[in-house]
Enzyme design. Structure first.
Site, PDB file in Angstrom:
ATOM      1  N   ASP A 151       0.478   0.131  16.425  1.00  0.00           N
ATOM      2  CA  ASP A 151       1.969  -0.124  15.719  1.00  0.00           C
ATOM      3  C   ASP A 151       2.328  -1.295  16.111  1.00  0.00           C
ATOM      4  O   ASP A 151       3.391  -1.782  15.752  1.00  0.00           O
ATOM      5  CB  ASP A 151       2.761   1.044  15.821  1.00  0.00           C
ATOM      6  N   LYS A 198      -2.094   7.235   5.717  1.00  0.00           N
ATOM      7  CA  LYS A 198      -2.788   6.434   6.734  1.00  0.00           C
ATOM      8  C   LYS A 198      -4.011   6.936   7.020  1.00  0.00           C
ATOM      9  O   LYS A 198      -5.206   6.294   7.049  1.00  0.00           O
ATOM     10  CB  LYS A 198      -1.731   6.261   7.947  1.00  0.00           C
ATOM     11  N   GLN A 248       4.224   8.763  14.531  1.00  0.00           N
ATOM     12  CA  GLN A 248       4.935   8.469  13.500  1.00  0.00           C
ATOM     13  C   GLN A 248       6.365   8.730  13.741  1.00  0.00           C
ATOM     14  O   GLN A 248       6.922   9.677  14.333  1.00  0.00           O
ATOM     15  CB  GLN A 248       4.513   9.440  12.425  1.00  0.00           C
TER      16      GLN A 248
END
Ligand code: NDP
Length: 295
Positions: A119, A52, A96
């Site tokens: 997200d 990412k 994460q």
């Protein structure tokens, strides 16, 4: 059978974003800045976060990677998120997952300000998605929708069977596919570990989204001829022939199922790159929304 190529499709999205970022720079405006928080040393998480951050650099975004010890307290992690929420230079925050067991995913997700929740896991953004309002759509289902759009696949009226009901993949996927949109307008069946007659349900599917995390679970005997197959699964399976010591396996037995499918995503190179492309799009959107189109 046509391969749904996540590398090519994500490249097209990244190329478009690169031009948009260059335009922001030309106009003297702020470029998108993503902050990624990684707790502990999980190998797969390291790889995902690394990809990412690398993708941000490729297209001209700024990024900050914050590494915290596995033993970090929940309060410390929450205070790091609070600092990122208050940092006007940061447009998007991702933490994460999975987190260590002593930290509540829910508390952490709820702590991210909805305007920076790229997200799309914050309940406010999930609620907006359910109502079909503009929001940050979770990256994996968003990436799959972008893939269907890119290949101009008409999903209207089709029966989609989504295997898996997690908050990050299966559940939002089922909501998006059933939405009054294009792609969308599917009749959706969502399955999980208590589903009876999974094989029968899959055999009725025009579209199967396999998101259960069980390598090669979907076999030819579960797939109707001409079905569209989206394989979300990524599992590391020991493989001595690989330098890394493992191979990545999807949830679909590609060799068996591909000859039956009209379209199919490979693993790797299918949904994975699309997830990153969708995250980048969300981060761009966060930057533009937060700073106004005039910045
Ligand atoms: P979770 O483990 O959170 O969810 C798995 C889901 O599958 C659960 O709903 C579970 O049911 C269901 N399930 C498990 N076994 C069966 C079964 N035998 N029959 C039917 N349903 C079953 O996984 P995630 O959603 O987080 O991820 C799924 C996969 O996708 C993983 O391999 C993950 O690595 C991958 N992934 C890939 C991404 C990408 O970018 N390509 C991004 C995110 C995830 P129940 O709820 O009843 O337990």
């Amino acid at each position: 059978m046509e391969l749904l190529d996540g590398q090519l499709t994500s490249r097209a999205i990244k190329d478009a974003l690169t031009l948009q970022v260059a335009q922001l720079k030309t106009e003297g405006k702020k470029v998108p800045h993503l902050a990624a928080v990684l707790v502990g040393n999980n190998g797969a998480s390291e790889t995902y976060v690394g990809a990412k951050v690398k993708a941000c650099a490729e297209i001209g975004f700024s990024s900050t990677l914050l590494r915290l010890e596995e033993s970090v307290s929940e309060n410390k992690l929450l205070s790091v998120i609070e600092e990122l929420n208050n940092d006007i230079d940061i447009d998007g925050i991702l933490v994460q997952l999975p987190l260590p067991k002593h930290i509540s995913d829910e508390k952490v997700i709820n702590a991210i300000h909805p305007s920076k929740d790229v997200d799309g896991f914050h309940p406010e953004n999930v609620g907006r998605m359910v109502q079909g309002l503009s929001t940050f759509v979770p990256a994996t289902p968003h990436g799959i929708m972008l893939m269907l759009e890119h290949y101009k696949i008409d999903t209207r009226g089709k029966h989609a069977v989504v295997v898996g009901r997690s908050n990050i993949v299966g559940r939002p996927m089922s909501i998006l596919l059933s939405g009054n949109s294009n792609p969308g307008n599917c009749t959706v069946t969502i399955c999980h570990s208590h589903t009876r007659n999974l094989q029968e349900l899959c055999l009725q599917a025009d579209i199967i989204v396999a998101a259960l995390g069980k390598p090669e679970f979907v076999t030819a005997s579960m797939v109707k001829k001409g079905a569209i197959i989206i394989d979300v699964g990524i599992t590391r399976v020991p493989d001595a022939s690989k330098k890394s010591g493992f191979a990545l396996k999807g949830d679909v037995n590609f060799k068996e199922v591909a000859p039956l499918a009209s379209y199919i995503t490979p693993v790797p190179g299918g949904v994975g790159p699309m997830t990153i492309a969708a995250l980048l799009k969300n981060t761009y959107q966060a930057c533009i929304t937060r700073n106004g189109d005039g910045n």
